[in-house]
Design a protein around this motif. Structure first.
Motif, PDB file in Angstrom:
ATOM      1  N   LEU A   1      41.902  41.293  46.942  1.00 32.87           N
ATOM      2  CA  LEU A   1      40.609  41.797  47.377  1.00 32.87           C
ATOM      3  C   LEU A   1      39.450  41.268  46.535  1.00 32.87           C
ATOM      4  O   LEU A   1      38.288  41.623  46.788  1.00 32.87           O
ATOM      5  CB  LEU A   1      40.600  43.337  47.344  1.00 32.87           C
TER       6      LEU A   1
ATOM      7  N   MET B   1      42.708  45.728  42.609  1.00 33.62           N
ATOM      8  CA  MET B   1      42.136  44.963  43.720  1.00 33.62           C
ATOM      9  C   MET B   1      42.713  43.548  43.755  1.00 33.62           C
ATOM     10  O   MET B   1      43.027  43.031  44.827  1.00 33.62           O
ATOM     11  CB  MET B   1      40.610  44.893  43.571  1.00 33.62           C
TER      12      MET B   1
ATOM     13  N   VAL C   1      35.499  42.917  49.883  1.00 34.53           N
ATOM     14  CA  VAL C   1      35.364  44.206  50.542  1.00 34.53           C
ATOM     15  C   VAL C   1      33.939  44.359  51.047  1.00 34.53           C
ATOM     16  O   VAL C   1      32.970  44.004  50.353  1.00 34.53           O
ATOM     17  CB  VAL C   1      35.705  45.350  49.566  1.00 34.53           C
TER      18      VAL C   1
ATOM     19  N   ALA D   1      40.999  49.094  47.819  1.00 34.68           N
ATOM     20  CA  ALA D   1      39.864  48.720  48.669  1.00 34.68           C
ATOM     21  C   ALA D   1      38.684  49.669  48.517  1.00 34.68           C
ATOM     22  O   ALA D   1      37.559  49.347  48.932  1.00 34.68           O
ATOM     23  CB  ALA D   1      40.301  48.657  50.128  1.00 34.68           C
TER      24      ALA D   1
ATOM     25  N   GLU E   1      45.913  43.186  45.494  1.00 32.37           N
ATOM     26  CA  GLU E   1      45.824  43.255  46.958  1.00 32.37           C
ATOM     27  C   GLU E   1      44.993  42.097  47.522  1.00 32.37           C
ATOM     28  O   GLU E   1      44.596  42.122  48.687  1.00 32.37           O
ATOM     29  CB  GLU E   1      45.205  44.591  47.376  1.00 32.37           C
TER      30      GLU E   1
ATOM     31  N   THR F   1      33.914  40.469  45.332  1.00 32.76           N
ATOM     32  CA  THR F   1      35.020  41.021  46.106  1.00 32.76           C
ATOM     33  C   THR F   1      34.915  40.564  47.555  1.00 32.76           C
ATOM     34  O   THR F   1      33.899  39.998  47.978  1.00 32.76           O
ATOM     35  CB  THR F   1      35.037  42.572  46.073  1.00 32.76           C
TER      36      THR F   1
END
Length: 206
Positions: free
Chosen positions: A156, A151, A204, A92, A154, A202
């Motif tokens: 993300l 990423m 994030v 992240a 996960e 992303t």
């Protein structure tokens, strides 16, 4: 009678070496400025020498040739440490790490200019920096791919975005926007363009 090494009368043999090291540092800094603005082809040893008030022959004494000086500039710690280090970051944090690097480079505009000018110039025939920039491109691409693969693991990345695409597009956009910055530095903000890109690929918050 021997004189102790730490007495005032002891010979000090390191002085010339310290002076030599300081002179090399001055030459590297001047060459950095010249190559980042004029490039390797147009930037001359005379230009480098003129910035610090020495003769071109002094540069040759320390580095041997203009090609060797360029290699020394590219291998200098302040340049080598400008690449992404994503392995130590949590998935992240990868976008934040990229933006921190971009922000750091923004504070050293000569570094952006050096890479933008020389990486383009290195595609010409017999350029002494060609191998360096090929290796840098491969190293950077691998670092980006590794970060975005983590990423992806996960979840993300944005829907439909693969780690491979994220790596390639980020690298291409970053290098490309630096060229646009060179053309119009008052209008282009490298870090902000990168931030917008990362928001698109992303999930994030950056």
């Amino acid at each position: 009678m021997r004189v102790a090494a730490d007495t005032p009368d002891a010979p000090r043999r390191r002085g010339p070496y310290r002076k030599s090291g300081a002179r090399r540092r001055e030459i590297l800094d001047a060459a950095f400025e010249v190559f980042s603005t004029a490039g390797f082809r147009a930037g001359s040893l005379k230009d480098v020498a003129g910035r610090i008030g020495i003769d071109a022959s002094t540069i040759l004494h320390h580095f041997g040739s203009k090609e060797a000086l360029l290699r020394a500039v590219l291998e200098d710690k302040q340049v080598r440490d400008s690449g992404p280090d994503l392995e130590s970051l949590e998935p992240a944090e990868v976008p934040h790490g990229l933006l921190k690097l971009a922000e750091r480079n923004d504070r050293v505009p000569g570094l952006i200019s050096l890479y933008a000018v020389l990486s383009a110039e290195s595609t010409t025939a017999d350029h002494p920096g060609a191998e360096y920039f090929r290796e840098r491109a491969a190293r950077t691409r691998d670092a980006f791919r590794y970060g975005f693969e983590r990423m992806a693991g996960e979840n993300l990345l944005a829907p439909g975005v693969s780690a491979s695409y994220a790596a390639e597009s980020t690298f291409a956009l970053w290098d490309g926007i630096q060229v646009h910055w060179l053309i119009d530095p008052d209008s282009v903000r490298v870090t902000e363009v990168l931030r917008q890109h990362l928001r698109l690929i992303t999930v994030v918050s950056v």
